[in-house]
Design an enzyme around this catalytic site. Structure first.
Site, PDB file in Angstrom:
ATOM      1  N   LYS A  61     -35.703 -34.821  31.629  1.00 29.16           N
ATOM      2  CA  LYS A  61     -35.488 -35.604  30.719  1.00 29.16           C
ATOM      3  C   LYS A  61     -34.014 -36.021  30.819  1.00 29.16           C
ATOM      4  CE  LYS A  61     -37.344 -37.934  27.974  1.00 29.16           C
ATOM      5  NZ  LYS A  61     -37.806 -37.589  26.960  1.00 29.16           N
TER       6      LYS A  61
ATOM      7  N   THR B  10     -39.985 -63.933  28.861  1.00 25.38           N
ATOM      8  CA  THR B  10     -40.156 -64.318  27.671  1.00 25.38           C
ATOM      9  C   THR B  10     -41.324 -63.648  27.202  1.00 25.38           C
ATOM     10  OG1 THR B  10     -41.620 -66.078  28.293  1.00 25.38           O
ATOM     11  CG2 THR B  10     -39.334 -66.675  28.129  1.00 25.38           C
ATOM     12  N   HIS B  11     -41.544 -63.193  26.000  1.00 23.70           N
ATOM     13  CA  HIS B  11     -42.566 -62.468  25.359  1.00 23.70           C
ATOM     14  C   HIS B  11     -42.613 -61.062  25.935  1.00 23.70           C
ATOM     15  CE1 HIS B  11     -44.269 -65.878  23.589  1.00 23.70           C
ATOM     16  NE2 HIS B  11     -43.953 -66.648  24.663  1.00 23.70           N
TER      17      HIS B  11
ATOM     18  N   ASN C 287     -32.053 -38.540  28.562  1.00 25.80           N
ATOM     19  CA  ASN C 287     -32.165 -39.924  27.418  1.00 25.80           C
ATOM     20  C   ASN C 287     -31.037 -40.746  27.132  1.00 25.80           C
ATOM     21  OD1 ASN C 287     -34.755 -38.546  26.921  1.00 25.80           O
ATOM     22  ND2 ASN C 287     -33.566 -37.138  25.524  1.00 25.80           N
TER      23      ASN C 287
ATOM     24  N   GLN D  27     -14.847 -50.899  -7.139  1.00 26.81           N
ATOM     25  CA  GLN D  27     -14.373 -49.864  -6.659  1.00 26.81           C
ATOM     26  C   GLN D  27     -15.366 -49.443  -5.516  1.00 26.81           C
ATOM     27  OE1 GLN D  27     -12.091 -46.909  -8.807  1.00 26.81           O
ATOM     28  NE2 GLN D  27     -13.890 -45.482  -8.442  1.00 26.81           N
TER      29      GLN D  27
ATOM     30  N   SER E 120     -11.479 -42.467  -7.248  1.00 32.34           N
ATOM     31  CA  SER E 120     -11.707 -43.079  -5.614  1.00 32.34           C
ATOM     32  C   SER E 120     -10.830 -42.522  -4.824  1.00 32.34           C
ATOM     33  CB  SER E 120     -11.788 -44.602  -5.791  1.00 32.34           C
ATOM     34  OG  SER E 120     -10.275 -44.924  -6.421  1.00 32.34           O
TER      35      SER E 120
ATOM     36  N   TYR F 293     -11.874 -58.644 -12.922  1.00 40.79           N
ATOM     37  CA  TYR F 293     -12.103 -57.592 -12.310  1.00 40.79           C
ATOM     38  C   TYR F 293     -13.076 -56.500 -13.147  1.00 40.79           C
ATOM     39  CZ  TYR F 293     -11.324 -52.682 -10.416  1.00 40.79           C
ATOM     40  OH  TYR F 293     -11.709 -51.445  -9.997  1.00 40.79           O
TER      41      TYR F 293
ATOM     42  N   LYS G 247     -15.415 -50.091  -1.369  1.00 42.50           N
ATOM     43  CA  LYS G 247     -14.760 -49.254  -0.306  1.00 42.50           C
ATOM     44  C   LYS G 247     -15.536 -48.533   0.826  1.00 42.50           C
ATOM     45  CE  LYS G 247     -10.983 -49.609  -3.187  1.00 42.50           C
ATOM     46  NZ  LYS G 247     -11.872 -50.172  -4.127  1.00 42.50           N
TER      47      LYS G 247
ATOM     48  N   ASN H   5      -5.106 -54.031 -10.118  1.00 44.84           N
ATOM     49  CA  ASN H   5      -6.472 -54.934  -9.897  1.00 44.84           C
ATOM     50  C   ASN H   5      -6.011 -55.984  -8.574  1.00 44.84           C
ATOM     51  OD1 ASN H   5      -7.500 -53.774 -12.031  1.00 44.84           O
ATOM     52  ND2 ASN H   5      -7.549 -55.556 -13.371  1.00 44.84           N
TER      53      ASN H   5
ATOM     54  N   GLU I 222     -29.313 -45.758  22.115  1.00 45.17           N
ATOM     55  CA  GLU I 222     -30.196 -45.593  21.199  1.00 45.17           C
ATOM     56  C   GLU I 222     -29.487 -45.436  19.751  1.00 45.17           C
ATOM     57  OE1 GLU I 222     -34.006 -43.198  22.506  1.00 45.17           O
ATOM     58  OE2 GLU I 222     -31.994 -42.048  23.437  1.00 45.17           O
TER      59      GLU I 222
ATOM     60  N   SER J 273     -33.102 -33.096  27.254  1.00 43.55           N
ATOM     61  CA  SER J 273     -33.913 -32.542  26.183  1.00 43.55           C
ATOM     62  C   SER J 273     -33.749 -31.110  26.078  1.00 43.55           C
ATOM     63  CB  SER J 273     -35.280 -32.862  26.625  1.00 43.55           C
ATOM     64  OG  SER J 273     -36.149 -32.427  26.045  1.00 43.55           O
TER      65      SER J 273
HETATM   66  N1  ARG Z   1      -9.668 -47.491  -7.781  1.00 42.84           N
HETATM   67  C1  ARG Z   1      -9.770 -49.085  -8.366  1.00 42.84           C
HETATM   68  C2  ARG Z   1     -10.623 -49.763  -7.340  1.00 42.84           C
HETATM   69  O1  ARG Z   1     -10.862 -49.340  -6.228  1.00 42.84           O
HETATM   70  C3  ARG Z   1      -8.436 -49.536  -8.450  1.00 42.84           C
HETATM   71  C4  ARG Z   1      -8.179 -50.477  -9.402  1.00 42.84           C
HETATM   72  C5  ARG Z   1      -8.463 -50.095 -10.989  1.00 42.84           C
HETATM   73  N2  ARG Z   1      -8.357 -50.895 -12.014  1.00 42.84           N
HETATM   74  C6  ARG Z   1      -8.528 -50.812 -13.408  1.00 42.84           C
HETATM   75  N3  ARG Z   1      -8.451 -51.567 -14.008  1.00 42.84           N
HETATM   76  N4  ARG Z   1      -9.249 -49.627 -13.538  1.00 42.84           N
HETATM   77  O2  ARG Z   1     -11.097 -50.858  -7.770  1.00 42.84           O
END
Ligand code: ARG
Length: 463
Positions: A288, A160-161, A290, A327, A28, A322, A330, A115, A295, A282
Site C-alpha cells: 500500500k 459528468t456523473h 496511501n 468568549q 479563557s 456583550y 475564539k 469588551n 485524505e 500500511s
Molecule cells: N475573555 C472575554 C472574552 O473572550 C473578554 C471580555 C470579557 N468581558 C467581560 N465583561 N466579562 O470575550
C-alpha cells in the site's frame, strides 16, 4: 471596606472568592493567550491616544511602553507566567504590567473595557492570520498555474456523473481549481474589509466619557476607520462568521481537489503519481501507498464547516450588547485559521510534485467514446438536425461497444452507413487532439486557451 481577593483585578465588589471550579470554567487564558501580541499592540495604541488627549502623562506612556515591551519579550521567550486567577489574556497582561511599572499600569484601562478590547484583539489577530492564509493560497495558485502550463496539451477524459463525457486537457482541469481559488481569494479580501474596522472606544457598550480620539487609535492600528455604533461594536461577531464561511468554502474546494487526487491515484484510474513524501504505507499491507495528505485535508473540511455552524449558533439569540457567550468564539476561529493555513500549505507543497501519467489519461479518454459529441456536431455542420445527429451517433457508439472499438477506429464505410454525409475528414474530429483543439474559445479546453488562461492568471497574481 472589604479587600477580599484583591489579587484579582475585577474583584473588589465581591465579598466571596470565586469558586475554584467556576474560576477554571470561566477562564479563557488557556486559549486566548494566542492573541497576546495583538493585545499589546492595541494597548500601545490606546495608551498613545490617552497621552495625546492628556489623560496619561508622557512619563506614564513611556512606562507603559517599556513595561509592554518587556512583557512582549517574556511571552515570546515563553517566560511569561499565565494565571487563570487573571481569567484572560487581557487581565494577565495588565496585572503583569502593574507589577512591573506600578501606577501607570493601573491607568492603562482608562476609557476602555475588555469588551471593546477583546473585539479589537480578535480583529487584529484575524487580520494577521488572513495575511498568512492569503500567502499560502497564492503559493497554491502559482503551483497550479505552473502545472497547468506543463499539462496544457495533456488529454484526459472529462467527466459528468463520473462517467466519461468529453475529452479535456489536464491543464484545463487544473485551471478550474485555480478559478475556485481566485474566488476564495476575493472572498477573503472582502471579509477583510469588514474585519478591518475598529471597535476600540466602544468601551463596555455605550462609549466613554473621556474625550477619546478614535480616529487616531484607528490610524495607529492600521484600521480603515472606527466603528459607528458602540453597542454593535462590542457584540458584533459577523466578521468571525464570515471568516468561517469563507474558510468553509476554501476547505470545501480543497476537499473536492482531494477527492479527485485520491481517485486518480488509485490503481483503477492510475492518472497521477503522488510522491512518496506525501503518502504513507500500511502497517499490515506491504503493497500500500496511501494518499494521506489529500485524505486528511478532505477530512478536515468537516471541522471547519462545523466551526461555522458553532459560530452561527453562538450568535443566534444573543441580546445586545456583550455577553460572555462571545468568549466561545475564539477556539473555532483559531482552529479554522490553523486548519486553513496547514491544509493550504500541504497542498501548495505537494502540487508541484504530483506527476501526470499522460499515457494512462490519454488511453482512458479513448476508451469512453469521449468524441461522440464531436461526431454529432460534425453531422450538424453537414446539415443534420442536432436531435437526429444525437440518435445517429448513439447507433455508432453501440457498434463501437459491440465490436470493442472507439469511434475513431470504425472504418469510413461503417460510418457512412449511418450517414452518407460523412467523409474522410471526420477522423480529424474523432481524434482526441482534434476534439480538444476545436473548443478554442474563452473558457474552452483547447491547449491554446489553457495557455492564455495561465498567462491571465499570472497577471492577476502579479498585482
Ligand atoms: N475573555 C472575554 C472574552 O473572550 C473578554 C471580555 C470579557 N468581558 C467581560 N465583561 N466579562 O470575550
Amino acid at each position: 471596606m472589604s479587600t477580599v481577593n484583591t489579587e484579582k483585578l475585577s474583584s473588589a465588589r465581591f465579598a466571596e472568592a470565586t469558586d475554584a471550579f467556576v474560576e477554571e470554567f470561566t477562564a479563557s487564558v488557556g486559549f486566548d493567550q494566542r492573541m497576546a501580541q495583538q493585545d499589546i499592540q492595541g494597548s500601545l495604541a490606546h495608551a498613545a491616544m490617552l497621552c495625546k488627549i492628556g489623560i496619561l502623562t508622557e512619563q506614564d506612556l513611556a512606562d507603559i511602553q517599556r513595561g509592554l515591551a518587556q512583557i512582549s519579550g517574556e511571552i515570546e521567550r515563553g517566560e511569561f507566567v499565565w494565571s487563570i486567577k487573571q481569567e484572560d489574556v487581557h487581565m494577565n497582561i495588565e496585572a503583569r504590567l502593574t507589577d512591573l511599572i506600578g501606577i501607570a499600569g493601573k491607568k492603562l484601562h482608562t476609557g476602555r473595557s475588555r469588551n471593546d478590547q477583546v473585539a479589537t484583539d480578535i480583529r487584529l489577530y484575524l487580520r494577521d492570520d488572513i495575511a498568512t492564509i492569503l500567502g499560502q493560497l497564492k503559493r497554491l495558485q502559482l503551483a497550479l498555474l505552473d502545472k497547468a502550463e506543463q499539462e496544457a496539451e495533456t488529454i484526459m477524459p472529462g467527466f459528468t456523473h463520473l462517467q466519461v463525457a468529453q475529452p479535456v486537457t489536464f491543464g484545463h482541469h487544473l485551471m478550474a481549481w485555480f478559478e475556485m481559488l481566485c474566488r476564495d481569494q476575493e472572498r477573503l479580501q472582502d471579509c477583510l474589509k469588514r474585519i478591518n474596522i475598529m471597535p476600540l472606544g466602544a468601551a463596555a457598550l455605550a462609549g466613554t466619557s473621556y474625550p477619546i480620539d478614535r480616529h487616531l487609535t484607528a490610524e495607529l492600528l492600521g484600521f480603515s476607520r472606527p466603528s459607528f455604533n458602540s453597542l454593535d461594536s462590542v457584540s458584533d461577531r459577523d466578521f468571525a462568521i464570515e471568516f468561517a464561511a469563507t474558510g468553509s468554502l476554501i476547505m470545501m474546494h480543497l476537499s473536492r481537489f482531494s477527492e479527485e487526487l485520491v481517485l486518480w491515484a488509485s490503481a483503477q484510474f492510475d492518472f497521477i503519481d503522488i510522491p512518496d513524501a506525501f503518502c504513507t504505507g500500511s502497517s499490515i499491507m506491504p503493497q500500500k501507498k496511501n494518499p494521506d495528505v489529500p485524505e486528511l485535508v478532505r477530512g478536515k473540511s468537516g471541522r471547519v464547516t462545523g466551526h461555522l455552524m458553532s459560530l452561527l449558533m453562538l450568535m443566534k439569540s444573543q441580546p445586545l450588547a456583550y455577553n460572555k457567550d462571545n468568549q466561545e468564539d475564539k477556539e473555532p476561529l483559531f482552529d479554522t485559521a490553523d486548519t486553513l493555513i496547514n491544509c493550504l500549505r500541504a497542498f501548495a507543497d505537494m502540487m508541484p510534485h504530483v506527476k501526470a501519467k499522460r499515457q494512462n489519461m490519454y488511453q482512458s479518454a479513448k476508451r469512453g467514446f469521449a468524441t461522440a459529441t464531436d461526431l454529432a456536431d460534425y453531422l450538424v455542420r453537414k446539415g443534420m438536425a442536432f436531435r437526429d445527429a444525437h440518435e445517429v451517433v448513439g447507433l455508432a457508439v453501440r457498434l463501437g461497444l459491440e465490436s470493442g472499438r472507439d469511434l475513431s477506429e470504425l472504418s469510413l464505410a461503417e460510418l457512412q452507413d449511418f450517414s452518407s454525409t460523412i467523409s474522410a475528414d471526420v477522423f480529424d474530429i474523432l481524434k482526441l487532439e482534434g476534439s480538444v483543439a476545436a473548443r478554442n474559445h474563452i473558457g474552452g479546453t483547447a491547449p491554446a486557451q489553457v495557455k492564455q488562461a495561465v498567462a491571465a492568471g499570472r497577471l492577476l497574481l502579479a498585482c
